[in-house]
Write a protein that holds these residues in place. Sequence first.
Motif, mmCIF file in Angstrom:
data_model
loop_
_atom_site.group_PDB
_atom_site.id
_atom_site.type_symbol
_atom_site.label_atom_id
_atom_site.label_comp_id
_atom_site.label_asym_id
_atom_site.label_seq_id
_atom_site.Cartn_x
_atom_site.Cartn_y
_atom_site.Cartn_z
ATOM 1 N N PRO A 189 100.324 77.964 46.772
ATOM 2 C CA PRO A 189 101.195 79.021 46.257
ATOM 3 C C PRO A 189 102.546 79.102 46.963
ATOM 4 N N GLY A 190 102.681 78.492 48.134
ATOM 5 C CA GLY A 190 103.952 78.503 48.846
ATOM 6 C C GLY A 190 104.868 77.346 48.482
ATOM 7 N N MET A 191 104.408 76.465 47.584
ATOM 8 C CA MET A 191 105.170 75.262 47.228
ATOM 9 C C MET A 191 105.965 75.482 45.946
ATOM 10 N N ARG A 192 107.263 75.123 45.983
ATOM 11 C CA ARG A 192 108.136 75.152 44.806
ATOM 12 C C ARG A 192 108.768 73.773 44.675
ATOM 13 N N TRP A 193 108.413 73.053 43.632
ATOM 14 C CA TRP A 193 108.999 71.730 43.384
ATOM 15 C C TRP A 193 110.372 71.937 42.774
ATOM 16 N N THR A 194 111.393 71.261 43.325
ATOM 17 C CA THR A 194 112.778 71.553 42.928
ATOM 18 C C THR A 194 113.536 70.374 42.329
ATOM 19 N N GLY A 195 112.965 69.172 42.308
ATOM 20 C CA GLY A 195 113.674 68.054 41.694
ATOM 21 C C GLY A 195 112.930 66.750 41.841
ATOM 22 N N LEU A 196 113.109 65.880 40.863
ATOM 23 C CA LEU A 196 112.447 64.584 40.849
ATOM 24 C C LEU A 196 113.485 63.483 40.675
ATOM 25 N N GLU A 197 113.339 62.450 41.469
ATOM 26 C CA GLU A 197 114.201 61.269 41.364
ATOM 27 C C GLU A 197 113.296 60.044 41.287
ATOM 28 N N ILE A 198 113.422 59.272 40.221
ATOM 29 C CA ILE A 198 112.670 58.024 40.071
ATOM 30 C C ILE A 198 113.477 56.941 40.786
ATOM 31 N N LEU A 199 112.870 56.275 41.756
ATOM 32 C CA LEU A 199 113.560 55.268 42.563
ATOM 33 C C LEU A 199 113.330 53.846 42.062
ATOM 34 N N GLN A 200 112.133 53.573 41.541
ATOM 35 C CA GLN A 200 111.827 52.224 41.066
ATOM 36 C C GLN A 200 110.644 52.284 40.106
ATOM 37 N N THR A 225 99.048 47.938 33.885
ATOM 38 C CA THR A 225 99.245 48.595 35.174
ATOM 39 C C THR A 225 100.729 48.856 35.367
ATOM 40 N N GLY A 226 101.032 49.733 36.293
ATOM 41 C CA GLY A 226 102.426 50.019 36.600
ATOM 42 C C GLY A 226 102.555 50.711 37.941
ATOM 43 N N LEU A 227 103.740 50.581 38.528
ATOM 44 C CA LEU A 227 104.078 51.253 39.786
ATOM 45 C C LEU A 227 105.327 52.100 39.564
ATOM 46 N N VAL A 228 105.308 53.300 40.077
ATOM 47 C CA VAL A 228 106.487 54.167 40.011
ATOM 48 C C VAL A 228 106.718 54.719 41.407
ATOM 49 N N THR A 229 107.899 54.450 41.951
ATOM 50 C CA THR A 229 108.283 55.000 43.250
ATOM 51 C C THR A 229 109.223 56.162 42.973
ATOM 52 N N PHE A 230 108.964 57.296 43.601
ATOM 53 C CA PHE A 230 109.752 58.492 43.327
ATOM 54 C C PHE A 230 109.964 59.304 44.593
ATOM 55 N N ARG A 231 110.928 60.201 44.509
ATOM 56 C CA ARG A 231 111.169 61.209 45.542
ATOM 57 C C ARG A 231 111.118 62.567 44.844
ATOM 58 N N ALA A 232 110.295 63.452 45.348
ATOM 59 C CA ALA A 232 110.181 64.807 44.809
ATOM 60 C C ALA A 232 110.651 65.789 45.872
ATOM 61 N N ARG A 233 111.627 66.591 45.526
ATOM 62 C CA ARG A 233 112.141 67.598 46.442
ATOM 63 C C ARG A 233 111.369 68.907 46.254
ATOM 64 N N TYR A 234 111.243 69.653 47.346
ATOM 65 C CA TYR A 234 110.489 70.903 47.282
ATOM 66 C C TYR A 234 111.007 71.897 48.307
ATOM 67 N N ARG A 235 110.526 73.121 48.135
ATOM 68 C CA ARG A 235 110.656 74.172 49.138
ATOM 69 C C ARG A 235 109.241 74.655 49.411
ATOM 70 N N HIS A 236 108.886 74.676 50.690
ATOM 71 C CA HIS A 236 107.563 75.154 51.074
ATOM 72 C C HIS A 236 107.762 76.325 52.017
ATOM 73 N N HIS A 237 107.388 77.513 51.543
ATOM 74 C CA HIS A 237 107.615 78.749 52.299
ATOM 75 C C HIS A 237 109.065 78.832 52.763
ATOM 76 N N GLY A 238 109.982 78.436 51.887
ATOM 77 C CA GLY A 238 111.409 78.527 52.170
ATOM 78 C C GLY A 238 112.020 77.323 52.856
ATOM 79 N N ASN A 239 111.216 76.419 53.394
ATOM 80 C CA ASN A 239 111.736 75.231 54.071
ATOM 81 C C ASN A 239 111.876 74.082 53.078
#
Length: 144
Positions: free
Chosen positions: A83-94, A104-118
């Motif tokens: 409940p303290g996690m807020r996902w704020t953005g997704l970037e597909i890297l590869q 089959t497939g591979l997806v490399t990504f970066r997901a940004r978040y805020r967890h309890h404000g951090n």
Amino acid sequence: MARRNPRHHGTSAPALTPASPCPCGLPATYEQCCGRFHAGEAAAPTAELLMRSRYAAFVAEDTAYLLRTWHPGTRPMQLECDPGMRWTGLEILQVVDGSPFHSTGLVTFRARYRHHGNRGALQERSRFERVGGAWVYLEGTFIE
């Protein structure tokens, strides 16, 4: 007035309406993009679109969709969202394979978040596989 995702299991997910921008980052509404996958109206045709829809499901706290799209051999018995996690953005890297013509497939990504404000970011290389013709999440490796 905004309404919560009907598949939401908890009280901390942001309100998503059919007209909301899709959280996955593609330029479409939630209804036209990941919402149709979450509702079971369509299946993601590529590993990347499944990855994006799973990210959007984390945003919406749609644990039923997350479990449904998890490989039966690696799927947990249950899943609870923090409940303290807020996902704020997704970037597909590869993306490697994962098209309608691959098994089959591979997806490399970066997901940004805020967890309890951090603020933070999670980077993962996810493996996807087709089971019964549908893409499912097999496993992921965190990248530092």
